[in-house]
Write a protein that holds these residues in place. Sequence first.
Motif, PDB file in Angstrom:
ATOM      1  N   PRO A 113      31.978  38.823  38.489  1.00  0.00           N
ATOM      2  CA  PRO A 113      32.518  38.479  39.808  1.00  0.00           C
ATOM      3  C   PRO A 113      33.960  37.992  39.643  1.00  0.00           C
ATOM      4  O   PRO A 113      34.224  37.025  38.930  1.00  0.00           O
ATOM      5  CB  PRO A 113      31.590  37.364  40.285  1.00  0.00           C
ATOM      6  N   THR A 114      34.888  38.691  40.255  1.00  0.00           N
ATOM      7  CA  THR A 114      36.309  38.522  39.960  1.00  0.00           C
ATOM      8  C   THR A 114      37.084  38.140  41.217  1.00  0.00           C
ATOM      9  O   THR A 114      36.871  38.723  42.284  1.00  0.00           O
ATOM     10  CB  THR A 114      36.872  39.825  39.356  1.00  0.00           C
ATOM     11  N   VAL A 115      37.988  37.169  41.055  1.00  0.00           N
ATOM     12  CA  VAL A 115      38.841  36.725  42.166  1.00  0.00           C
ATOM     13  C   VAL A 115      40.288  36.716  41.704  1.00  0.00           C
ATOM     14  O   VAL A 115      40.616  36.145  40.657  1.00  0.00           O
ATOM     15  CB  VAL A 115      38.437  35.322  42.663  1.00  0.00           C
ATOM     16  N   PHE A 116      41.150  37.341  42.506  1.00  0.00           N
ATOM     17  CA  PHE A 116      42.597  37.304  42.293  1.00  0.00           C
ATOM     18  C   PHE A 116      43.246  36.478  43.396  1.00  0.00           C
ATOM     19  O   PHE A 116      42.905  36.620  44.580  1.00  0.00           O
ATOM     20  CB  PHE A 116      43.193  38.713  42.341  1.00  0.00           C
ATOM     21  N   VAL A 126      41.854  34.208  38.800  1.00  0.00           N
ATOM     22  CA  VAL A 126      41.304  32.847  38.822  1.00  0.00           C
ATOM     23  C   VAL A 126      39.806  32.813  38.526  1.00  0.00           C
ATOM     24  O   VAL A 126      39.232  31.742  38.329  1.00  0.00           O
ATOM     25  CB  VAL A 126      41.595  32.155  40.174  1.00  0.00           C
ATOM     26  N   ALA A 127      39.175  33.965  38.478  1.00  0.00           N
ATOM     27  CA  ALA A 127      37.754  34.038  38.100  1.00  0.00           C
ATOM     28  C   ALA A 127      37.454  35.460  37.647  1.00  0.00           C
ATOM     29  O   ALA A 127      38.039  36.421  38.148  1.00  0.00           O
ATOM     30  CB  ALA A 127      36.842  33.665  39.261  1.00  0.00           C
ATOM     31  N   ILE A 180      37.874  49.103  46.028  1.00  0.00           N
ATOM     32  CA  ILE A 180      37.430  48.950  44.641  1.00  0.00           C
ATOM     33  C   ILE A 180      35.942  49.229  44.512  1.00  0.00           C
ATOM     34  O   ILE A 180      35.485  49.788  43.522  1.00  0.00           O
ATOM     35  CB  ILE A 180      37.777  47.536  44.130  1.00  0.00           C
ATOM     36  N   PHE A 181      35.160  48.853  45.495  1.00  0.00           N
ATOM     37  CA  PHE A 181      33.708  49.050  45.509  1.00  0.00           C
ATOM     38  C   PHE A 181      33.036  48.346  44.320  1.00  0.00           C
ATOM     39  O   PHE A 181      32.203  48.908  43.616  1.00  0.00           O
ATOM     40  CB  PHE A 181      33.349  50.538  45.533  1.00  0.00           C
ATOM     41  N   GLY A 182      33.431  47.121  44.126  1.00  0.00           N
ATOM     42  CA  GLY A 182      32.860  46.269  43.101  1.00  0.00           C
ATOM     43  C   GLY A 182      33.080  44.822  43.493  1.00  0.00           C
ATOM     44  O   GLY A 182      33.727  44.529  44.508  1.00  0.00           O
ATOM     45  N   PRO A 183      32.586  43.864  42.705  1.00  0.00           N
ATOM     46  CA  PRO A 183      32.667  42.446  43.065  1.00  0.00           C
ATOM     47  C   PRO A 183      34.041  41.851  42.765  1.00  0.00           C
ATOM     48  O   PRO A 183      34.202  41.002  41.890  1.00  0.00           O
ATOM     49  CB  PRO A 183      31.572  41.819  42.199  1.00  0.00           C
ATOM     50  N   VAL A 184      35.042  42.322  43.494  1.00  0.00           N
ATOM     51  CA  VAL A 184      36.430  41.922  43.258  1.00  0.00           C
ATOM     52  C   VAL A 184      37.056  41.504  44.584  1.00  0.00           C
ATOM     53  O   VAL A 184      37.105  42.295  45.537  1.00  0.00           O
ATOM     54  CB  VAL A 184      37.247  43.063  42.621  1.00  0.00           C
ATOM     55  N   ALA A 224      32.746  32.132  42.881  1.00  0.00           N
ATOM     56  CA  ALA A 224      32.597  33.347  42.065  1.00  0.00           C
ATOM     57  C   ALA A 224      32.010  33.018  40.703  1.00  0.00           C
ATOM     58  O   ALA A 224      31.141  33.747  40.194  1.00  0.00           O
ATOM     59  CB  ALA A 224      33.934  34.050  41.919  1.00  0.00           C
ATOM     60  N   ARG A 225      32.485  31.919  40.097  1.00  0.00           N
ATOM     61  CA  ARG A 225      31.968  31.549  38.778  1.00  0.00           C
ATOM     62  C   ARG A 225      30.502  31.118  38.838  1.00  0.00           C
ATOM     63  O   ARG A 225      29.803  31.165  37.820  1.00  0.00           O
ATOM     64  CB  ARG A 225      32.825  30.429  38.188  1.00  0.00           C
ATOM     65  N   SER A 226      30.032  30.725  40.023  1.00  0.00           N
ATOM     66  CA  SER A 226      28.637  30.284  40.161  1.00  0.00           C
ATOM     67  C   SER A 226      27.671  31.440  40.378  1.00  0.00           C
ATOM     68  O   SER A 226      26.451  31.264  40.297  1.00  0.00           O
ATOM     69  CB  SER A 226      28.510  29.304  41.329  1.00  0.00           C
ATOM     70  N   ILE A 227      28.201  32.634  40.667  1.00  0.00           N
ATOM     71  CA  ILE A 227      27.343  33.792  40.954  1.00  0.00           C
ATOM     72  C   ILE A 227      26.763  34.325  39.654  1.00  0.00           C
ATOM     73  O   ILE A 227      27.489  34.635  38.712  1.00  0.00           O
ATOM     74  CB  ILE A 227      28.145  34.888  41.684  1.00  0.00           C
ATOM     75  N   LYS A 228      25.459  34.427  39.606  1.00  0.00           N
ATOM     76  CA  LYS A 228      24.784  34.941  38.417  1.00  0.00           C
ATOM     77  C   LYS A 228      24.721  36.466  38.480  1.00  0.00           C
ATOM     78  O   LYS A 228      24.619  37.064  39.556  1.00  0.00           O
ATOM     79  CB  LYS A 228      23.380  34.346  38.304  1.00  0.00           C
TER      80      LYS A 228
END
Length: 480
Positions: free
Chosen positions: A366-369, A348-349, A383-387, A306-310
């Motif tokens: 870009p978010t990760v739980f 975590v991101a 959510i319809f988003g990058p989660v 996720a952290r690598s996604i631009k």
Amino acid sequence: MIGKRQFYINGAWVKPSTANDHVVINPSTEEPCAIISLGGQADTDAAVAAARAAFPAWMTTPPAERIAFAEKILEVYKTRTEDLAQAISLEMGAPIDMSREQQVGAGTWHISNFIRAARDFPFDEPLGDHAPNDRIIHEAVGVVGMITPWNWPMNQVTLKVIAGLVAGCTMILKPSEESPLNALIFAEIVDAAGLPKGVFNLVNGDGAGVGSQLTAHPDVDMISFTGSSRAGRLISKSAADTLKRVSLELGGKGANLIFADADEKAVKRGVLHCMNNTGQSCNAPTRMLVERGRYDRAVEEAAEVARSIKVGPSSESGRHIGPVVNETQFNKIQDLIRQGIDEGARLVAGGTGRPDGLNRGFFVKPTVFADVNNDMTIAREEIFGPVLSIIPFDTEEEGIAIANDTPYGLTNYVQTGDPARANRLARALRSGMVEMNGKSRSAGSPFGGMKQSGHGREGGKWGIEDFLEVKAVSGWTPDA
């Protein structure tokens, strides 16, 4: 500023009955990029009347001729791919390379697959050897109102329009007012293909206006809708008054079950799939269920991916994700990320706010739980988003139970090196589609869900069947 105020009704571009301008916003800049007009009851009535008048002749047009029109549409579509890509990128924020390859490419794919399916479709067939004087005729439903979303516009327009055309239906398309430009180009494509007047019509509008008018209209025989489950419920209630057929492709909250024996790319593949199209896909695998023995490693890997996604503007080339479609979506996603934190999920991101360096535009990190449980809001709501939400499980039975514990049932995913387990899960998971070990569904496979993800199927022969009635005839004389 692009001005596109006209509608396509009865084979001609016409002005709206009453001026009602609507500004289309570029989500990368938050600036207006186009002006369309929203239709009113008179526009809807005119389009329905045109479709109703054209229906008898189009229904009885031989299938081979209807297929030939679809082939012509495909031919013209291929000449307009860059126009479509630029429009989709501008109005809904898909990065231009992704818009060319995936967004526009989906339309080419579906048109081609429907042509193939229609050539082999038994529009008129005997009941069976036991009944030589019985015939089964597959006959068009009638006039169809087609309401399409903003997130995969050409994907949904072609899934509905081409299937309806080869089935013998006439139609009124109402694209999303958030991404109308590509649909107007598609109307130009249909016009250039020379389709008979009234078979295809387009009226821009919002859900409360043209959408509701089509749903309640007594001369519309069917509604084919793609969008939210909330809107699907309202459409079903409105359509009940006229007993019209309703086909619904609604939301999802897909589970991606990753077992300890899954291949090394399973987690990365799941994260990238979740984040594709900035998470704005109903079939996104937004719940990653990981077997306990692989859980800690999966969390670290998912956060790293996720952290690598631009993240960047849709106009720029490259493999990045763009903005979400509008301010309403942006604010909803921010609220849900905050709710995930407040309910105790481990971030975590990503997180709230825009990514660094992007102070304008509807851009989401870009978010990760991790350490999510299935009772949390972020695990329940689309959510319809990058989660992405990551949930641990201990046994196969527990994983299945968590996956099925949702009001949705669109697509689930399985990652395991055990073929027998994969097959067991394919049967046990309550969803219209199951994709296993990174293998996508093949050409002609049906798309659709169970439970609050809707009913009906799109794509292949099932997509054509959705627009057909079945007529049983006895006393038929063969070869007469």
